[in-house]
Scaffold this motif. Structure first.
Motif, PDB file in Angstrom:
ATOM      1  N   ILE A  10       0.847  -1.196   0.000  1.00  0.00           N
ATOM      2  CA  ILE A  10       0.000   0.000   0.000  1.00  0.00           C
ATOM      3  C   ILE A  10       0.879   1.241   0.000  1.00  0.00           C
ATOM      4  O   ILE A  10       0.673   2.172  -0.764  1.00  0.00           O
ATOM      5  N   GLN A  11       1.923   1.185   0.815  1.00  0.00           N
ATOM      6  CA  GLN A  11       2.826   2.341   0.871  1.00  0.00           C
ATOM      7  C   GLN A  11       3.460   2.580  -0.482  1.00  0.00           C
ATOM      8  O   GLN A  11       3.530   3.692  -0.967  1.00  0.00           O
ATOM      9  N   THR A  14       1.103   4.115  -2.743  1.00  0.00           N
ATOM     10  CA  THR A  14       0.901   5.512  -2.376  1.00  0.00           C
ATOM     11  C   THR A  14       2.060   6.345  -2.921  1.00  0.00           C
ATOM     12  O   THR A  14       1.854   7.419  -3.471  1.00  0.00           O
ATOM     13  N   LEU A  68      -5.986   0.610   6.277  1.00  0.00           N
ATOM     14  CA  LEU A  68      -6.296   1.823   5.512  1.00  0.00           C
ATOM     15  C   LEU A  68      -6.305   3.073   6.402  1.00  0.00           C
ATOM     16  O   LEU A  68      -7.027   4.012   6.162  1.00  0.00           O
ATOM     17  N   ALA A  73      -3.967   6.388   1.575  1.00  0.00           N
ATOM     18  CA  ALA A  73      -4.389   5.052   1.189  1.00  0.00           C
ATOM     19  C   ALA A  73      -5.846   5.063   0.763  1.00  0.00           C
ATOM     20  O   ALA A  73      -6.225   4.432  -0.228  1.00  0.00           O
TER      21      ALA A  73
END
Lengths: 140, 530
Positions: A10-11, A14, A68, A73
């Protein structure tokens, strides 16, 4: 372990979306058919941006084991939904769904023989915790 | 805390159940029973998971086994190691097709695999490979007999429709250590091939559901696609239960998970129907939930796993191409050949029952009982095949009544009964030729349980043979009649007291240690006393 990986993912996403390039695309040494520039949307109709409620976020986090908490995110998630929503504008009437481009190929079958297993050491090697090298111990 | 509440609830239900039965008992006395429980109709649908009998797993070459060394029968694929690809086991497809044919399902020439996602520690890849959109087989039907062991009501036939049959992976096993608060995971079961059989909600009570499971076990045993060892989890039953009033739409259903025995199926469903009735009569609402059958307390207990609606995020399995079957019977390609599997199907339980009824003129009930137990059926076949002249009725009578009683007396399962079909056959011959009376046959049976001698030898050694020789019977009768008491009785008989004949016969019976052919004795007495 899994959660940590997904968090990283996710990072990473992002980062990408915030255009902090961490890859040098010019490094690609071979010809590729993958477009090197972002392809602009070819959908003319506008799609409504969907707001996600806190309850929905909670459910999604539970279902996908993704954290999240960060605002970015959630933005990525909303962007993704907006991107995917465009597909609703396409008229698919009388079109058979295509699940794989290899639909006309046949699945190859294997004979029913024992060819694998007995690799307990290997199987347990990645586990963070085991019970005397017999069981995995599940993360809490 | 929750445990206590559950326990109390269970107690409450139990008490209510008892009250209910009492009220029902009073029903005959009052015109309007307080609890109109009988106005409810129950609807039951089953989902059955059957492990496929194969050497290796569904998508990996690891061994398909029960109770092996922990985590020893696990391939990298089964452990969810990235980069491994699934390769489908041909035998599992054949087993699925065979089962589908036995249940007269429509086989899909092309079926596909999907991923069903959920996170649980015994599912290492985070998804189960199953068939959701295009399963191996669709619509089918099965007609099966319902025979209730408890009451002697007449057996009847019930039809159930099959919604679909799909191939899928089993999950691993978790062991919860409540003290240390940890879960131990054994992946030996992960990836074992399963057939999921989804039935339409055509059943009305627990007994019908148990009878359906019983019939399925018989079918699986004859086509050899599942071991059906319920105690090993090779066959697991989920039951969807709802009740509604006649003329109204179906009620909200609850799902009872993983029932592990045929009797358990009947009991769990019966309990759940009663529980729902009590809730509804009390003005309560049934919620859509998953419950667990506790075979010890004989109650269903809510499982706290599906509080939020699950979203399995199904998606087509990208690592597996569509599964094609050979439907036209050409032997040219490597595909699983549906026509040749159809040809290889053995006679199914219904065919066996029809044979007993039509060829051997046995009653429907007898046919159902014999076929319901493969061991009894094997005995019957062996005994009748080695001598077609033997009376089928006598054979089944001995098998159902005497052999089972003897096994029960000796606390032995029929599977482990040491008496051979040859011994039983000879015993039946002796009964037919009146060499042995039924009473003495029981003694011979008991004796055969402990030694392998033939019934002839046993009867001779113990002097149990029936006296059937006319001359000998005449001699014995004359002797009894000639005795003092005999003569008295003779006089009474001649004076018109015809019932005294039975007393004389009784004396003869005792004199010969119950070994004499009584039918012949009665004829002989009548002749002698003319």
């Amino acid at each position: 372990m899994l959660t940590r990986n997904l968090k990283n993912l996710i990072q990473l996403r992002t980062f990408c979306s915030s255009k902090k390039k961490i890859f040098d695309w010019k490094e690609i040494k071979f010809k590729t058919k993958v477009p090197q520039e972002t392809v602009k949307s070819q959908f003319s109709e506008k799609t409504e941006r969907i707001k996600i409620t806190e309850n929905e976020i909670f459910l999604l986090e539970k279902l996908s084991l993704v954290d999240l908490e960060r605002k970015e995110a959630v933005k990525v998630l909303e962007d993704s939904i907006e991107f995917a929503s465009k597909i609703h504008n396409i008229n698919t009437e009388n079109v058979e769904p295509l699940y794989t481009v290899l639909e006309n190929y046949q699945l190859t079958l294997r004979d029913d023989k024992v060819t694998d297993g007995n690799i307990k050491k290997d199987v347990l090697r990645n586990a963070v915790k085991t019970e005397e090298d017999t069981y995995f111990i599940a993360p809490k | 805390m929750f445990g206590i509440i559950q326990l109390n609830l269970c107690k409450l239900f139990n008490r209510n159940l008892r009250i209910k039965t009492i009220n029902n008992g009073h029903k005959t006395f009052s015109t309007k029973p307080k609890l109109k429980a009988n106005v409810f109709k129950s609807v039951i649908g089953l989902e059955i998971h059957a492990q496929i009998l194969s050497e290796s797993k569904l998508f990996s070459g690891a061994k398909n086994t029960f109770a092996s060394e922990i985590n020893s029968c696990v391939g990298l694929l089964d452990a969810g190691i990235p980069g491994c690809l699934p390769v489908l086991n041909k035998r599992c497809v054949e087993a699925g097709v065979k089962t589908a044919l036995a249940l007269s399902c429509a086989i899909n020439e092309v079926s596909m695999f999907d991923r069903k996602h959920y996170f649980y520690s015994d599912l290492p890849s985070g998804y189960q490979i199953t068939q959701q959109r295009a399963p191996l087989a669709g619509k089918g039907s099965l007609i099966f007999p319902v025979i209730t062991p408890a009451n002697n009501s007449k057996p009847y036939y019930k039809a159930v429709r099959i919604h679909q049959i799909q191939l899928e992976q089993d999950s691993g096993k978790s062991l919860h250590d409540d003290e240390l608060k940890i879960s131990l995971i054994d992946l030996n079961r992960a990836g074992i091939p399963l057939m999921e059989l989804v039935f339409e909600p055509d059943l009305e009570d627990g007994e019908e559901a148990a009878a359906l499971v019983k019939e399925l076990i018989l079918i699986f045993n004859s086509i050899e696609t599942c071991s059906c060892k319920m105690e090993e989890g090779a066959l697991r039953v989920d039951a969807n239960v709802s009740i509604h009033k006649e003329g109204e739409p179906l009620g909200v259903r609850t799902e009872i998970k993983n029932i592990g025995s045929v009797r358990g199926v009947a009991q769990a469903i019966a309990y759940e129907i009663e529980r729902q009735k009590i809730v509804k009569i009390g003005g309560g609402v049934i919620i859509n939930e998953t419950r667990q059958w506790d075979a010890i307390s004989k109650t269903t207990i809510p499982m706290r796993d599906k509080e939020v609606v699950q979203d399995y995020r199904y998606m087509p399995e990208p690592n597996l191409l569509p599964l094609h079957l050979n439907m036209n019977g050409n032997e040219s390609d490597e595909l699983v050949n549906v026509k040749s599997i159809q040809k290889s199907l053995p006679v199914l339980p219904q065919g066996l029952r029809d044979e007993l009824i039509n060829k051997y003129k046995l009653s429907e009930t007898t046919a159902i009982i014999i076929v319901n137990d493969p061991v009894l059926h094997k005995y019957f076949q062996d005994i009748i095949n080695s001598n077609q002249l033997r009376s089928p009725k006598l054979i089944t009578n001995i098998l159902i009544n005497e052999l089972l009683t003897t096994c029960n007396k000796n606390k032995t399962d029929l599977e482990k009964c040491p008496i051979s079909a040859k011994q039983l056959g000879e015993l039946i011959d002796m009964l037919e030729s009146h060499e042995l009376s039924l009473n003495l046959a029981k003694l011979v049976l008991q004796e055969m349980f402990h030694n392998q001698k033939s019934p002839q030898v046993i009867a001779t050694e113990n002097d149990w043979k029936q006296i059937s020789d006319d001359k000998e019977i005449r001699k014995i009768c004359e002797k009894v009649l000639g005795s003092e008491s005999g003569q008295k009785m003779q006089q009474q008989y001649k004076a018109g007291k015809s019932k005294i004949l039975l007393a004389i016969a009784g004396e003869i019976k005792n004199k010969t240690n119950n070994r004499i052919n009584m039918a012949k004795v009665m004829d002989m007495l009548k002749e002698l006393l003319k």
